[in-house]
Design an enzyme around this catalytic site. Sequence first.
Site, PDB file in Angstrom:
ATOM      1  N   LYS A 112     -11.832  36.223  15.132  1.00 65.18           N
ATOM      2  CA  LYS A 112     -12.605  37.485  15.164  1.00 65.18           C
ATOM      3  C   LYS A 112     -12.055  38.358  13.984  1.00 65.18           C
ATOM      4  CE  LYS A 112     -13.496  37.578  20.161  1.00 65.18           C
ATOM      5  NZ  LYS A 112     -12.799  38.441  21.591  1.00 65.18           N
ATOM      6  N   GLY A 168      -2.898  28.951  25.320  1.00 65.80           N
ATOM      7  CA  GLY A 168      -4.096  28.839  24.841  1.00 65.80           C
ATOM      8  C   GLY A 168      -4.558  27.858  23.843  1.00 65.80           C
ATOM      9  N   PHE A 220     -15.698  38.654  24.892  1.00 62.84           N
ATOM     10  CA  PHE A 220     -14.772  38.063  25.297  1.00 62.84           C
ATOM     11  C   PHE A 220     -14.850  36.498  25.535  1.00 62.84           C
ATOM     12  CE2 PHE A 220     -11.424  36.822  28.500  1.00 62.84           C
ATOM     13  CZ  PHE A 220     -10.409  37.271  27.820  1.00 62.84           C
ATOM     14  N   LEU A 232      -0.177  36.966  16.174  1.00 60.62           N
ATOM     15  CA  LEU A 232       0.147  36.086  15.091  1.00 60.62           C
ATOM     16  C   LEU A 232       1.010  36.629  14.041  1.00 60.62           C
ATOM     17  CD1 LEU A 232      -0.748  33.452  13.776  1.00 60.62           C
ATOM     18  CD2 LEU A 232      -2.603  34.322  12.716  1.00 60.62           C
ATOM     19  N   GLU A 285      -3.624  28.004  16.913  1.00 59.76           N
ATOM     20  CA  GLU A 285      -3.669  29.109  17.638  1.00 59.76           C
ATOM     21  C   GLU A 285      -5.263  29.054  18.459  1.00 59.76           C
ATOM     22  OE1 GLU A 285      -3.194  31.606  19.657  1.00 59.76           O
ATOM     23  OE2 GLU A 285      -2.177  33.141  18.594  1.00 59.76           O
ATOM     24  N   ASP A 286      -5.666  29.393  19.499  1.00 60.25           N
ATOM     25  CA  ASP A 286      -6.721  29.460  20.250  1.00 60.25           C
ATOM     26  C   ASP A 286      -7.700  30.293  19.234  1.00 60.25           C
ATOM     27  OD1 ASP A 286      -5.496  31.631  21.125  1.00 60.25           O
ATOM     28  OD2 ASP A 286      -6.019  30.796  23.268  1.00 60.25           O
ATOM     29  N   ASP A 345      -8.285  31.900  28.693  1.00 60.49           N
ATOM     30  CA  ASP A 345      -8.211  31.995  29.963  1.00 60.49           C
ATOM     31  C   ASP A 345      -9.012  33.546  30.141  1.00 60.49           C
ATOM     32  OD1 ASP A 345      -5.867  33.359  28.985  1.00 60.49           O
ATOM     33  OD2 ASP A 345      -5.231  33.516  31.053  1.00 60.49           O
ATOM     34  N   ARG A 381      -9.709  27.789  31.565  1.00 62.93           N
ATOM     35  CA  ARG A 381      -8.938  27.090  30.489  1.00 62.93           C
ATOM     36  C   ARG A 381      -9.427  25.864  30.189  1.00 62.93           C
ATOM     37  NH1 ARG A 381      -4.484  30.119  28.566  1.00 62.93           N
ATOM     38  NH2 ARG A 381      -3.261  31.160  29.990  1.00 62.93           N
ATOM     39  N   ASP A 414      -7.491  37.829  17.101  1.00 63.50           N
ATOM     40  CA  ASP A 414      -8.475  38.889  17.233  1.00 63.50           C
ATOM     41  C   ASP A 414      -7.803  39.858  16.337  1.00 63.50           C
ATOM     42  OD1 ASP A 414     -10.020  40.347  18.813  1.00 63.50           O
ATOM     43  OD2 ASP A 414      -8.786  40.797  20.334  1.00 63.50           O
ATOM     44  N   GLY A 464      -5.064  40.356  15.533  1.00 63.13           N
ATOM     45  CA  GLY A 464      -3.790  39.527  14.521  1.00 63.13           C
ATOM     46  C   GLY A 464      -2.299  40.020  14.853  1.00 63.13           C
TER      47      GLY A 464
HETATM   48  P1  IMP Z   1      -4.444  39.055  18.929  1.00 60.56           P
HETATM   49  O1  IMP Z   1      -2.934  39.433  18.786  1.00 60.56           O
HETATM   50  O2  IMP Z   1      -5.218  40.380  19.231  1.00 60.56           O
HETATM   51  O3  IMP Z   1      -5.007  38.595  17.709  1.00 60.56           O
HETATM   52  O4  IMP Z   1      -4.859  38.346  20.125  1.00 60.56           O
HETATM   53  C1  IMP Z   1      -4.614  37.149  20.137  1.00 60.56           C
HETATM   54  C2  IMP Z   1      -4.460  36.253  21.295  1.00 60.56           C
HETATM   55  O5  IMP Z   1      -5.249  37.065  22.450  1.00 60.56           O
HETATM   56  C3  IMP Z   1      -5.017  35.117  21.359  1.00 60.56           C
HETATM   57  O6  IMP Z   1      -4.110  34.057  20.845  1.00 60.56           O
HETATM   58  C4  IMP Z   1      -5.457  34.983  22.741  1.00 60.56           C
HETATM   59  O7  IMP Z   1      -4.666  34.213  23.563  1.00 60.56           O
HETATM   60  C5  IMP Z   1      -6.018  36.399  23.371  1.00 60.56           C
HETATM   61  N1  IMP Z   1      -7.271  36.476  23.153  1.00 60.56           N
HETATM   62  C6  IMP Z   1      -7.909  37.467  22.057  1.00 60.56           C
HETATM   63  N2  IMP Z   1      -9.240  37.172  22.318  1.00 60.56           N
HETATM   64  C7  IMP Z   1      -9.682  36.487  23.192  1.00 60.56           C
HETATM   65  C8  IMP Z   1     -10.806  36.203  23.785  1.00 60.56           C
HETATM   66  O8  IMP Z   1     -11.727  36.572  23.525  1.00 60.56           O
HETATM   67  N3  IMP Z   1     -10.537  35.402  25.139  1.00 60.56           N
HETATM   68  C9  IMP Z   1      -9.295  35.032  25.457  1.00 60.56           C
HETATM   69  N4  IMP Z   1      -8.276  35.460  24.765  1.00 60.56           N
HETATM   70  C10 IMP Z   1      -8.312  36.158  23.642  1.00 60.56           C
HETATM   71 MG    MG Z   2      -3.383  32.310  21.551  1.00 56.12          MG
END
Ligand code: IMP
Ligand code: MG
Length: 173
Positions: A129, A43, A150, A106, A97-98, A157, A163, A101, A103
Site C-alpha cells: 500500500k 503473516g 483492510f 518494516l 512480508e505479507d 488476519d 489467515r 502499509d 512502512g
Molecule cells: P505497517 O507497519 O503499517 O507497514 O504495517 C505492516 C503490518 O501491518 C503488516 O506486516 C501486516 O501484518 C499488518 N497490516 C497492514 N495492513 C494490513 C491489512 O490490510 N490487513 C492485514 N494486516 C495488515
Molecule cells: Mg506482516
Amino acid sequence: MSETLREVFGEAAVAARVAELGREVSAHYAGAGEVVMVGVLKGALPFMADLLRALSFCPVLDFVRLASYGAGTSPGELRFPMDLETDIAGRHVLVVEDIVDTGRSLAYLLDRLAKRNPASLKVCALLDKAYRREVDVAVDFVGFAAPPVFLVGYGMDVGERLRRLRGVYELVR
Ligand code: IMP
Ligand code: MG
C-alpha cells in the site's frame, strides 16, 4: 458483527504472481552466494512457503516476529518479540512480508538488521500500500499494489482469523 469477504486477488492470481516473483528473486540472486530469507511472522508464513518453492536456489530460512500491541485493524506500538538465530553479517538478506502499509514495522526491522552488516538487505512483500507510507522504505519485490482497504487471507488476519484463506480478500463490515 456482520462481515463479508470480497475477493481482491483470487487463489489462481496469487499463485501465478508468486511463481513470477520466484523467477524475479531467483534472477536477482543468481551467482550471489548465500541468501538468508527472513520471514516476518506470522503473516508472511504462507507467502514465504510458496515463494521458497518457486525459487531456483535454496536460501537459509530464518524468522523474526514483529508485533504491535493490541489486536484488530489499528496498529499500536511495536515490539520485536522474536529475533533471528542466524548471523547475517556478510550474507544477503531478503525480508519476506505479507503487506507493507505505513512502512513503520518494516523500517523498524530494517534498521535493526542493517546494523548487523549484511552483504545486502532487500524486501519482498506480497502486497504494497505504497500511498499509505508514513516512513520512507523501499520494497524491492512487490507482488501486487494493494487497494486502500483492510485485507485478509493468505497469512493476513483479523484478530488471528482468516489467515488460512488461499486468496486475498477485503474484509467488509
Ligand atoms: P505497517 O507497519 O503499517 O507497514 O504495517 C505492516 C503490518 O501491518 C503488516 O506486516 C501486516 O501484518 C499488518 N497490516 C497492514 N495492513 C494490513 C491489512 O490490510 N490487513 C492485514 N494486516 C495488515
Ligand atoms: Mg506482516
